[in-house]
Design an enzyme around this catalytic site. Sequence first.
Site, PDB file in Angstrom:
ATOM      1  N   HIS A  64     -36.776   3.990 -24.227  1.00 50.65           N
ATOM      2  CA  HIS A  64     -35.768   4.752 -24.941  1.00 50.65           C
ATOM      3  C   HIS A  64     -36.121   4.749 -26.430  1.00 50.65           C
ATOM      4  O   HIS A  64     -37.010   4.015 -26.869  1.00 50.65           O
ATOM      5  CB  HIS A  64     -34.376   4.138 -24.721  1.00 50.65           C
ATOM      6  CG  HIS A  64     -34.270   2.716 -25.173  1.00 50.65           C
ATOM      7  ND1 HIS A  64     -34.074   1.667 -24.311  1.00 50.65           N
ATOM      8  CD2 HIS A  64     -34.349   2.168 -26.402  1.00 50.65           C
ATOM      9  CE1 HIS A  64     -34.044   0.540 -24.991  1.00 50.65           C
ATOM     10  NE2 HIS A  64     -34.212   0.819 -26.268  1.00 50.65           N
TER      11      HIS A  64
HETATM   12  C1  T46 Z   1     -33.918  -2.121 -27.205  1.00 46.94           C
HETATM   13  C2  T46 Z   1     -34.672  -3.088 -26.406  1.00 46.94           C
HETATM   14  C3  T46 Z   1     -35.699  -3.828 -27.202  1.00 46.94           C
HETATM   15  C4  T46 Z   1     -24.784  -4.258 -24.440  1.00 46.94           C
HETATM   16  O1  T46 Z   1     -23.688  -4.205 -23.873  1.00 46.94           O
HETATM   17  N1  T46 Z   1     -24.864  -4.521 -25.778  1.00 46.94           N
HETATM   18  C5  T46 Z   1     -26.051  -4.625 -26.447  1.00 46.94           C
HETATM   19  O2  T46 Z   1     -26.060  -4.881 -27.675  1.00 46.94           O
HETATM   20  C6  T46 Z   1     -27.263  -4.399 -25.713  1.00 46.94           C
HETATM   21  C7  T46 Z   1     -28.613  -4.447 -26.405  1.00 46.94           C
HETATM   22  C8  T46 Z   1     -27.175  -4.126 -24.363  1.00 46.94           C
HETATM   23  N2  T46 Z   1     -25.962  -4.063 -23.753  1.00 46.94           N
HETATM   24  C9  T46 Z   1     -25.891  -3.801 -22.291  1.00 46.94           C
HETATM   25  C10 T46 Z   1     -26.206  -2.378 -21.865  1.00 46.94           C
HETATM   26  C11 T46 Z   1     -26.827  -2.567 -20.484  1.00 46.94           C
HETATM   27  O3  T46 Z   1     -25.813  -2.610 -19.533  1.00 46.94           O
HETATM   28  O4  T46 Z   1     -26.885  -4.624 -21.649  1.00 46.94           O
HETATM   29  C12 T46 Z   1     -27.503  -3.937 -20.565  1.00 46.94           C
HETATM   30  C13 T46 Z   1     -29.016  -3.878 -20.718  1.00 46.94           C
HETATM   31  O5  T46 Z   1     -29.346  -3.032 -21.825  1.00 46.94           O
HETATM   32  P1  T46 Z   1     -30.652  -2.093 -21.797  1.00 46.94           P
HETATM   33  O6  T46 Z   1     -30.820  -1.500 -20.470  1.00 46.94           O
HETATM   34  O7  T46 Z   1     -30.542  -1.156 -22.964  1.00 46.94           O
HETATM   35  O8  T46 Z   1     -31.824  -3.170 -22.021  1.00 46.94           O
HETATM   36  P2  T46 Z   1     -33.331  -2.958 -22.502  1.00 46.94           P
HETATM   37  O9  T46 Z   1     -33.975  -4.298 -22.417  1.00 46.94           O
HETATM   38  O10 T46 Z   1     -34.003  -1.827 -21.821  1.00 46.94           O
HETATM   39  O11 T46 Z   1     -33.216  -2.530 -24.044  1.00 46.94           O
HETATM   40  C14 T46 Z   1     -32.749  -3.440 -25.008  1.00 46.94           C
HETATM   41  C15 T46 Z   1     -31.819  -2.742 -25.984  1.00 46.94           C
HETATM   42  O12 T46 Z   1     -30.753  -2.083 -25.314  1.00 46.94           O
HETATM   43  C16 T46 Z   1     -32.540  -1.732 -26.782  1.00 46.94           C
HETATM   44  O13 T46 Z   1     -31.745  -1.387 -27.895  1.00 46.94           O
HETATM   45  O14 T46 Z   1     -34.445  -1.528 -28.132  1.00 46.94           O
HETATM   46  O15 T46 Z   1     -33.837  -4.014 -25.707  1.00 46.94           O
END
Ligand code: T46
Length: 150
Positions: A64
């Site tokens: 993303h």
């Molecule tokens: C990024 C990379 C490096 C929240 O509720 N609050 C938060 O601050 C974050 C970061 C995530 N979440 C929830 C949303 C999803 O349900 O945690 C779950 C996993 O998030 P995501 O699928 O976005 O995870 P990654 O590892 O793909 O991405 C994360 C960050 O979201 C993103 O900003 O740059 O780590």
Amino acid sequence: MLALIVSDNIKKMKIKEKLIEVVKLQRIEDDGILYITQSAGIPFDIKRVYCIVDPATDLPRGYHAHRQINQAVFCIKGGVVITLDNGQEKAKIALNEKNPGRGVLQRKMVWIEMNKFEKGTIILVLASDDYNPGEYIRGYTQFIKEIRRP
Ligand code: T46
């Protein structure tokens, strides 16, 4: 002709150097080691801190870009390969626990992919704003569309 080729290569190198912006936390040895954001040159005020703990080693993460948020990404345990993509150029950087204070900036409107997690990895992220799912671009086609919008 030769001059043209050389200048083209330099142009590409400059884009790549700009894409991978390494940041280094200040390291202080004091009966153990401290890593501090002070003097690290993080180019934004830190509003949110989160960790990704023990991600599955066979599942990539990220994929993303953020429309508004800037981030600094560190690997404080284990290891990971991060790919950044600004729509013109892609570049990779490996981060690992050998140097936990060495991180990389993910500027807004830069696509991030995280691969090759080692077992037990911990990723530490410093972010410039609160979590807002609406400011994520989660499709690569949409990312390219928005990055190329005049
Ligand atoms: C990024 C990379 C490096 C929240 O509720 N609050 C938060 O601050 C974050 C970061 C995530 N979440 C929830 C949303 C999803 O349900 O945690 C779950 C996993 O998030 P995501 O699928 O976005 O995870 P990654 O590892 O793909 O991405 C994360 C960050 O979201 C993103 O900003 O740059 O780590």
